[in-house]
Design a protein around this motif. Structure first.
Motif, short mmCIF file in Angstrom:
data_model
loop_
_atom_site.label_atom_id
_atom_site.label_comp_id
_atom_site.label_asym_id
_atom_site.label_seq_id
_atom_site.Cartn_x
_atom_site.Cartn_y
_atom_site.Cartn_z
N PRO A 1 11.66 -11.91 3.54
CA PRO A 1 12.24 -10.57 3.55
C PRO A 1 12.23 -9.90 2.19
O PRO A 1 12.23 -8.67 2.11
CB PRO A 1 13.68 -10.79 4.06
N ASP A 2 12.17 -10.68 1.12
CA ASP A 2 12.06 -10.08 -0.21
C ASP A 2 10.71 -9.40 -0.38
O ASP A 2 10.61 -8.32 -0.98
CB ASP A 2 12.23 -11.14 -1.30
N VAL A 3 9.67 -10.02 0.14
CA VAL A 3 8.34 -9.41 0.06
C VAL A 3 8.32 -8.13 0.89
O VAL A 3 7.83 -7.08 0.44
CB VAL A 3 7.25 -10.38 0.55
N ALA A 4 8.87 -8.20 2.10
CA ALA A 4 8.94 -6.99 2.93
C ALA A 4 9.77 -5.91 2.26
O ALA A 4 9.50 -4.72 2.40
CB ALA A 4 9.51 -7.33 4.30
N GLY A 5 10.77 -6.33 1.49
CA GLY A 5 11.64 -5.39 0.80
C GLY A 5 10.94 -4.57 -0.26
O GLY A 5 11.49 -3.54 -0.70
N ILE A 6 9.77 -4.99 -0.70
CA ILE A 6 9.01 -4.18 -1.65
C ILE A 6 8.68 -2.82 -1.05
O ILE A 6 8.48 -1.84 -1.76
CB ILE A 6 7.72 -4.93 -2.06
N ALA A 7 8.64 -2.76 0.29
CA ALA A 7 8.33 -1.49 0.96
C ALA A 7 9.48 -0.50 0.90
O ALA A 7 9.28 0.70 1.17
CB ALA A 7 7.96 -1.76 2.41
N ALA A 8 10.70 -0.93 0.61
CA ALA A 8 11.84 -0.02 0.57
C ALA A 8 11.58 1.10 -0.44
O ALA A 8 10.95 0.87 -1.48
CB ALA A 8 13.11 -0.79 0.21
N PRO A 9 12.03 2.31 -0.12
CA PRO A 9 12.88 2.74 1.01
C PRO A 9 12.09 3.35 2.16
O PRO A 9 12.58 4.25 2.84
CB PRO A 9 13.76 3.79 0.35
N LYS A 10 10.87 2.93 2.41
CA LYS A 10 10.09 3.48 3.52
C LYS A 10 10.79 3.18 4.86
O LYS A 10 11.49 2.18 5.00
CB LYS A 10 8.70 2.84 3.55
N PRO A 11 10.57 4.02 5.87
CA PRO A 11 11.08 3.70 7.20
C PRO A 11 10.43 2.43 7.74
O PRO A 11 9.20 2.30 7.73
CB PRO A 11 10.67 4.92 8.04
N MET A 12 11.26 1.51 8.22
CA MET A 12 10.74 0.23 8.72
C MET A 12 11.51 -0.17 9.97
O MET A 12 12.73 -0.03 10.04
CB MET A 12 10.89 -0.87 7.66
N LEU A 13 10.78 -0.68 10.95
CA LEU A 13 11.38 -1.23 12.16
C LEU A 13 11.01 -2.70 12.26
O LEU A 13 9.84 -3.07 12.15
CB LEU A 13 10.84 -0.50 13.40
N CYS B 1 0.84 -1.20 0.00
CA CYS B 1 0.00 0.00 0.00
C CYS B 1 0.87 1.25 0.00
O CYS B 1 1.62 1.48 0.95
CB CYS B 1 -0.93 0.00 1.21
N ASP B 2 0.77 2.05 -1.03
CA ASP B 2 1.57 3.26 -1.13
C ASP B 2 1.22 4.27 -0.05
O ASP B 2 2.05 5.10 0.33
CB ASP B 2 1.38 3.92 -2.50
N HIS B 3 -0.03 4.21 0.47
CA HIS B 3 -0.45 5.19 1.46
C HIS B 3 0.16 4.92 2.83
O HIS B 3 0.18 5.81 3.68
CB HIS B 3 -1.98 5.20 1.58
N VAL B 4 0.64 3.70 3.08
CA VAL B 4 1.30 3.40 4.34
C VAL B 4 2.75 3.82 4.20
O VAL B 4 3.50 3.23 3.42
CB VAL B 4 1.19 1.90 4.69
N THR B 5 3.15 4.84 4.92
CA THR B 5 4.47 5.44 4.72
C THR B 5 5.54 4.90 5.65
O THR B 5 6.72 5.22 5.48
CB THR B 5 4.38 6.97 4.88
N ALA B 6 5.17 4.09 6.65
CA ALA B 6 6.13 3.51 7.57
C ALA B 6 5.48 2.32 8.24
O ALA B 6 4.26 2.20 8.28
CB ALA B 6 6.58 4.53 8.62
N ALA B 7 6.31 1.41 8.78
CA ALA B 7 5.76 0.24 9.46
C ALA B 7 6.70 -0.24 10.54
O ALA B 7 7.92 -0.12 10.42
CB ALA B 7 5.48 -0.89 8.47
N ALA B 8 6.10 -0.79 11.60
CA ALA B 8 6.85 -1.40 12.69
C ALA B 8 6.33 -2.82 12.88
O ALA B 8 5.14 -3.02 13.12
CB ALA B 8 6.70 -0.60 13.97
N SER B 9 7.22 -3.78 12.76
CA SER B 9 6.85 -5.19 12.90
C SER B 9 7.58 -5.76 14.11
O SER B 9 8.81 -5.73 14.17
CB SER B 9 7.22 -5.96 11.63
N VAL B 10 6.83 -6.27 15.06
CA VAL B 10 7.40 -6.82 16.28
C VAL B 10 7.19 -8.34 16.29
O VAL B 10 6.06 -8.82 16.21
CB VAL B 10 6.77 -6.19 17.53
N CYS B 11 8.28 -9.08 16.33
CA CYS B 11 8.25 -10.55 16.45
C CYS B 11 7.60 -11.23 15.26
O CYS B 11 6.78 -12.15 15.44
CB CYS B 11 7.56 -10.96 17.75
#
Length: 370
Positions: free
Chosen positions: A293-305, A247-257
């Motif tokens: 992690p490749d799928v999560a990498g689609i979000a780059a370069p957004k801020p991610m934790l 989603c382009d509208h989500v500009t950052a994400a934090a994933s815990v565990c």
């Protein structure tokens, strides 16, 4: 903690104190409106349809609890109208209740709340509940719809497995089921007025109607289009980084565990092979082309934790390291490695306790309010 985010999410409820009644020439009942706990949705004495049942916590309906109503609502196409109240129970809807509909009678999802305190690590005879077993609301039928209902998990930090940050504890094994459209998190933190927390789960929407979904982040004046973030713990963490990736509208994400190489998860005894957290495998054939992690990498370069516990039994340390290495490579290729934060707390398990919450919310505040 930053000033934007407090340590407590205080829910204020109006309380009516006793008031003096003045004598009046007019009858006392002249302007009194009849009490209608089910609003415009009828009542047990005037049902919307013959198949409609009514739930009221203090006995003004057919049932005082949701599970009892679900058990009685056999067949297809049944409707439950639920009066305002806090229903402290777990609810499981069997697969044969196809086409069932739940309606929050007041029209405000904050008024009708289903809540329980089971966590993945909560003990029970035979072992802990596990991820799917700890759901507050489990929905199995096709064609299920819920309107203006909030469902939540309220877990004390003393359990060492709080559900804080999990977008919604609703399990929907059936691909055809429509998950509850109005869900809420059990966060102990308040949110800044100018920040919208996008719901990581496609089936879950925030209970606050002022917080729009990712498809329209700036639809209200209180939401800034660049301050929409997704955050979650456990399966909520998976949904958070997936939402950021898709989603382009989500500009950052934090994933815990929730991050690992898939290969390291496919080990005997892991939740992935036991079905406890296999929901992430619902994209047929994707693993042949992309690792997690490749799928999560689609979000780059957004801020991610990505925040993990070093003693998390569900995510092997070698899998977390492999995923982190891959994520660094992706963000580095965008020349944006400073936007990626990868953290492992050595003494933590599969949990989201107060120190982890503080770190997560402080990071989100720093990227949403630079």
């Amino acid at each position: 903690m930053p000033s934007h985010l407090s340590r407590r999410n205080v829910l204020l409820a109006g309380a009516a104190a006793g008031s003096a009644l003045a004598l009046s020439a007019a009858p006392a009942h002249a302007h009194r409106r009849p009490h209608r706990p089910f609003g415009r949705h009828g009542s047990p004495s005037a049902r919307l349809t013959p198949t409609t049942l009514y739930v009221h916590p203090r006995g003004a309906g057919d049932f005082t609890g949701l599970q009892a109503a679900v058990d009685a609502a056999t067949g297809t196409g049944r409707t439950l109208v639920i009066a305002p109240g806090v229903y402290r129970e777990t609810v499981s809807v069997p697969a044969d209740r196809t086409g069932m509909t739940w309606i929050g009678a007041s029209g405000d999802p904050r008024d009708v709340v289903v809540v329980h305190d089971n966590a993945a690590g909560t003990p029970k005879p035979g072992g802990p509940y596990g991820t799917s077993g700890s759901a507050t609301t489990t929905l199995r039928p096709d064609g299920f719809t819920a309107r203006r209902i909030a469902t939540s998990t309220a877990v004390s930090p003393a359990t060492n497995s709080p559900a804080v940050g999990t977008p919604c504890c609703v399990s929907t094994p059936s691909a055809g089921a429509n998950a509850a459209r109005s869900c809420t998190r059990s966060s102990r933190h308040s949110r800044a007025p100018s920040t919208s927390w996008a719901p990581p789960s496609p089936g879950c929407m925030p209970a606050r109607t002022s917080a729009p979904p990712p498809s329209s982040p700036a639809s209200t004046g209180s939401t800034h289009a660049r301050r929409v973030a997704a955050a979650g713990w456990s399966m909520g963490g998976y949904r958070a980084w997936q939402a950021a990736a898709l989603c382009d509208h989500v500009t950052a994400a934090a994933s815990v565990c929730w991050m690992s190489g898939l290969k390291q998860l496919l080990m005997p005894g892991n939740n992935t092979l036991r079905g406890q957290s296999a929901f992430h495998m619902l994209h047929p054939g994707l693993a042949r082309h992309l690792d997690l992690p490749d799928v999560a990498g689609i979000a780059a370069p957004k801020p991610m934790l990505f925040l993990h516990g070093g003693r998390d039994p569900h995510f092997p340390a070698d899998g977390v390291r492999a995923a982190h290495d891959r994520l660094r490579t992706v963000w580095r290729s965008w020349d944006a490695e400073e936007r990626l934060r990868l953290r492992v707390r050595p003494d933590h398990g599969h949990t989201f306790d107060s120190p982890m919450q503080d770190e997560t919310y402080a990071w989100l505040d720093s990227v949403l309010h630079p």
